[in-house]
Design an enzyme around this catalytic site. Structure first.
Site, PDB file in Angstrom:
ATOM      1  N   ASP B  13      33.516 -19.931  26.235  1.00 51.58           N
ATOM      2  CA  ASP B  13      32.486 -19.035  25.716  1.00 51.58           C
ATOM      3  C   ASP B  13      31.579 -19.859  24.813  1.00 51.58           C
ATOM      4  O   ASP B  13      31.936 -20.941  24.382  1.00 51.58           O
ATOM      5  CB  ASP B  13      33.153 -17.897  24.928  1.00 51.58           C
ATOM      6  CG  ASP B  13      32.129 -16.896  24.385  1.00 51.58           C
ATOM      7  OD1 ASP B  13      31.299 -16.424  25.183  1.00 51.58           O
ATOM      8  OD2 ASP B  13      32.150 -16.600  23.183  1.00 51.58           O
ATOM      9  N   SER B  14      30.398 -19.310  24.530  1.00 47.66           N
ATOM     10  CA  SER B  14      29.504 -19.979  23.597  1.00 47.66           C
ATOM     11  C   SER B  14      30.136 -20.071  22.208  1.00 47.66           C
ATOM     12  O   SER B  14      29.754 -20.922  21.421  1.00 47.66           O
ATOM     13  CB  SER B  14      28.191 -19.209  23.492  1.00 47.66           C
ATOM     14  OG  SER B  14      28.447 -17.894  23.056  1.00 47.66           O
ATOM     15  N   TYR B  45      24.265 -18.658  22.625  1.00 50.19           N
ATOM     16  CA  TYR B  45      23.557 -18.955  23.868  1.00 50.19           C
ATOM     17  C   TYR B  45      22.490 -17.895  24.169  1.00 50.19           C
ATOM     18  O   TYR B  45      21.549 -18.148  24.892  1.00 50.19           O
ATOM     19  CB  TYR B  45      24.528 -19.001  25.050  1.00 50.19           C
ATOM     20  CG  TYR B  45      25.382 -20.244  25.164  1.00 50.19           C
ATOM     21  CD1 TYR B  45      25.397 -21.221  24.176  1.00 50.19           C
ATOM     22  CD2 TYR B  45      26.181 -20.442  26.294  1.00 50.19           C
ATOM     23  CE1 TYR B  45      26.197 -22.355  24.309  1.00 50.19           C
ATOM     24  CE2 TYR B  45      26.972 -21.567  26.437  1.00 50.19           C
ATOM     25  CZ  TYR B  45      26.982 -22.526  25.434  1.00 50.19           C
ATOM     26  OH  TYR B  45      27.762 -23.640  25.579  1.00 50.19           O
ATOM     27  N   GLY B  46      22.680 -16.708  23.622  1.00 51.95           N
ATOM     28  CA  GLY B  46      21.886 -15.542  24.011  1.00 51.95           C
ATOM     29  C   GLY B  46      20.393 -15.650  23.754  1.00 51.95           C
ATOM     30  O   GLY B  46      19.609 -14.919  24.344  1.00 51.95           O
ATOM     31  N   CYS B  76      31.496 -15.941  28.581  1.00 51.49           N
ATOM     32  CA  CYS B  76      30.173 -15.696  28.001  1.00 51.49           C
ATOM     33  C   CYS B  76      29.263 -14.994  29.012  1.00 51.49           C
ATOM     34  O   CYS B  76      29.031 -15.506  30.109  1.00 51.49           O
ATOM     35  CB  CYS B  76      29.567 -17.037  27.601  1.00 51.49           C
ATOM     36  SG  CYS B  76      27.884 -16.936  26.989  1.00 51.49           S
ATOM     37  N   ASN B  77      28.745 -13.836  28.635  1.00 47.97           N
ATOM     38  CA  ASN B  77      27.849 -13.096  29.524  1.00 47.97           C
ATOM     39  C   ASN B  77      26.586 -13.889  29.839  1.00 47.97           C
ATOM     40  O   ASN B  77      26.127 -13.903  30.978  1.00 47.97           O
ATOM     41  CB  ASN B  77      27.438 -11.775  28.870  1.00 47.97           C
ATOM     42  CG  ASN B  77      28.472 -10.688  29.030  1.00 47.97           C
ATOM     43  OD1 ASN B  77      28.413  -9.931  29.972  1.00 47.97           O
ATOM     44  ND2 ASN B  77      29.430 -10.626  28.139  1.00 47.97           N
ATOM     45  N   THR B  78      26.011 -14.516  28.815  1.00 42.80           N
ATOM     46  CA  THR B  78      24.765 -15.252  29.014  1.00 42.80           C
ATOM     47  C   THR B  78      24.978 -16.394  30.010  1.00 42.80           C
ATOM     48  O   THR B  78      24.185 -16.578  30.945  1.00 42.80           O
ATOM     49  CB  THR B  78      24.228 -15.785  27.669  1.00 42.80           C
ATOM     50  OG1 THR B  78      24.156 -14.702  26.741  1.00 42.80           O
ATOM     51  CG2 THR B  78      22.863 -16.396  27.823  1.00 42.80           C
ATOM     52  N   GLU B 156      30.054 -11.045  14.199  1.00 37.90           N
ATOM     53  CA  GLU B 156      30.480 -12.330  13.634  1.00 37.90           C
ATOM     54  C   GLU B 156      30.851 -12.186  12.162  1.00 37.90           C
ATOM     55  O   GLU B 156      31.679 -12.919  11.638  1.00 37.90           O
ATOM     56  CB  GLU B 156      29.345 -13.352  13.743  1.00 37.90           C
ATOM     57  CG  GLU B 156      29.063 -13.815  15.143  1.00 37.90           C
ATOM     58  CD  GLU B 156      29.634 -15.185  15.425  1.00 37.90           C
ATOM     59  OE1 GLU B 156      29.849 -15.951  14.482  1.00 37.90           O
ATOM     60  OE2 GLU B 156      29.868 -15.483  16.608  1.00 37.90           O
ATOM     61  N   CYS B 190      27.844  -8.200  26.385  1.00 36.95           N
ATOM     62  CA  CYS B 190      27.972  -9.402  25.565  1.00 36.95           C
ATOM     63  C   CYS B 190      29.369  -9.358  24.973  1.00 36.95           C
ATOM     64  O   CYS B 190      29.816  -8.297  24.535  1.00 36.95           O
ATOM     65  CB  CYS B 190      26.922  -9.402  24.448  1.00 36.95           C
ATOM     66  SG  CYS B 190      27.196 -10.666  23.171  1.00 36.95           S
ATOM     67  N   THR B 191      30.049 -10.485  24.973  1.00 38.94           N
ATOM     68  CA  THR B 191      31.453 -10.498  24.529  1.00 38.94           C
ATOM     69  C   THR B 191      31.631 -10.076  23.075  1.00 38.94           C
ATOM     70  O   THR B 191      32.735  -9.743  22.670  1.00 38.94           O
ATOM     71  CB  THR B 191      32.062 -11.906  24.686  1.00 38.94           C
ATOM     72  OG1 THR B 191      31.180 -12.838  24.080  1.00 38.94           O
ATOM     73  CG2 THR B 191      32.276 -12.248  26.137  1.00 38.94           C
ATOM     74  N   HIS B 192      30.554 -10.130  22.298  1.00 38.17           N
ATOM     75  CA  HIS B 192      30.678  -9.710  20.899  1.00 38.17           C
ATOM     76  C   HIS B 192      30.707  -8.191  20.738  1.00 38.17           C
ATOM     77  O   HIS B 192      31.211  -7.684  19.751  1.00 38.17           O
ATOM     78  CB  HIS B 192      29.504 -10.242  20.071  1.00 38.17           C
ATOM     79  CG  HIS B 192      29.639 -11.661  19.678  1.00 38.17           C
ATOM     80  ND1 HIS B 192      29.359 -12.690  20.536  1.00 38.17           N
ATOM     81  CD2 HIS B 192      30.022 -12.243  18.511  1.00 38.17           C
ATOM     82  CE1 HIS B 192      29.555 -13.833  19.908  1.00 38.17           C
ATOM     83  NE2 HIS B 192      29.949 -13.595  18.685  1.00 38.17           N
TER      84      HIS B 192
END
Lengths: 272, 272
Positions: B13-14, B45-46, B76-78, B156, B190-192
């Site tokens: 992932d980023s 990365y987004g 990572c989705n992006t 975050e 998005c993973t977040h």
């Protein structure tokens, strides 16, 4: 006679926030040319370790220096806080000016009772550079610090007025402000924060002065140029913008920070 | 007989958001070993361009692949959205699974009326990968998208409950929700974002189902392992964590995403 004075002033930042410093520089020194590099591929620096920030900052400084500059301004607080030594060494004999010392100087002047609050990124707060720079000027100053990471995201998104940024500001500043001896001033220790100064000022209240290192950094640059007879004599050339990624986003978001139009087609994409 | 099945599953992932995918994977596949790389030096990365994201993602995939893996999950989705082709090519013959296709699959299943809203990073939204993946499964689906960059900063910082995230969620979701034909489901692209699912669900209301690609990605991985007879037979080894920066922060913030303790001393710092 050297033509060093004709060269541009280099400015670099982790991204676009440093355009607030560039704005203050162009206002204070309208006769100078500038080259600005934003390390947009690797921003933000504020959450990275000192080693990584130093490595990235030295690469940026090298890239700006290659364009032929007479002085380098490190507009990024985080890079100024952790890497000013290595940067000065890497660029020698080109002078390097960071934003921490000018910011500390302004803070001490704005704090008659010596009570100073600093808000900045995680990296800047952890490194304690403002704390040290302020204490070096005024040993008995009382300095409190607070990291406000969301301010960067809010400023980057242009969400600088209204309910959301105001609540976020209150969330961060409550601890700093709800004390018996309120601070005299609040240092905006990240180049992104001036974009939120309206909201921050309202939350802080009229008795607390906001200190933005952009103005005092521009003053320090003007003084250095004057002392070394490095002021440009011919008409300035248009500013050059370099970015490591996403020139369109740089132009779009950067306009808020610089306060004037940026043509995305004129931003040079570089690889570090 | 090859011992490929004994190798770990690679995940990258980023940064640390991908640990939500790792969490779903370890829950679905408790008998597997994992190696996780977070590109914490270069996150997020987004907001980066597709070229830069692809370059970074291929470097990450290479670094994870070097550890000897049987399969790579792009958490990572992006990166999944813009780089799945180059990643598949770079790792061939090791299979690569991204989070977009499984997410699209889950979305279509959760949308009886074919009305799907996707929230994601700027990069993912601009690239339109979810849109394409959903339309490939259901050509007449109505897909709306919205970038919600502040969600990453909130997650975050661990600011996932209360007034601030709720107002931010309302700020982003209003346009998507205040329509005559409400979406059937909302894809957390998005993973977040799963870290904010409580708040997002409240703002979206009970009629809109949240779709998190972590679960369906874990399902896709389980299916692939089973189809190829690649399930691990011996007891799994503890997960390995690699990061490109700030292992302490990785451990501290990552625990929220992974749902279990991470020892910062055991995170390997690597340079890409």
């Amino acid at each position: 006679m050297s033509d060093l004075s004709e060269k541009p002033i280099g400015v670099f930042d982790s991204g676009i926030g440093g355009l607030t410093v560039m704005r203050a520089l162009t206002r204070r020194l309208p006769g100078e040319s500038f080259v600005y590099l934003g390390d947009t591929a690797r921003l933000p620096y504020g959450t990275k370790s000192p080693d990584t920030v130093t490595r990235y900052a030295v690469q940026c400084a090298g890239a700006v220096s290659e364009k032929g500059i007479k002085l380098l301004v490190v507009a990024c607080n985080t890079a100024s806080a952790v890497a000013i030594g290595p940067l000065t060494k890497a660029l020698y004999p080109t002078p390097v000016i960071g934003v921490i010392e000018p910011g500390a100087d302004a803070a001490v002047k704005a704090a008659p009772n010596g009570r100073i609050a600093v808000i900045a990124t995680e990296g800047t707060v952890k490194g304690g550079a403002y704390m040290r720079a302020i204490k070096a000027l005024k040993a008995d100053a009382e300095v409190v610090q607070k990291a406000c990471p969301l301010f960067v995201a809010l400023a980057e998104e242009g969400l600088t007025e209204g309910d959301i940024p105001e609540r976020v500001a209150r969330h961060y500043l409550e601890d700093l402000l709800n004390v018996a001896d309120k601070p005299d001033c609040l240092v905006l220790g990240c180049t992104h924060y001036p974009a939120l100064s309206g909201v921050i000022a309202r939350v802080a209240g009229p008795s607390i002065k906001l200190v933005d290192s952009a103005e005092t950094t521009a003053e320090a640059v003007a003084r250095l140029l004057s002392e070394h007879g490095l002021e440009r004599r011919t008409a300035p050339t248009p500013p050059r913008f370099l970015a490591t990624d996403a020139p369109e986003r740089f132009a779009r978001v950067g306009e808020t920070f610089l306060g004037r139009h940026i043509d995305p087609a004129k931003i040079e994409l570089i690889d570090l």
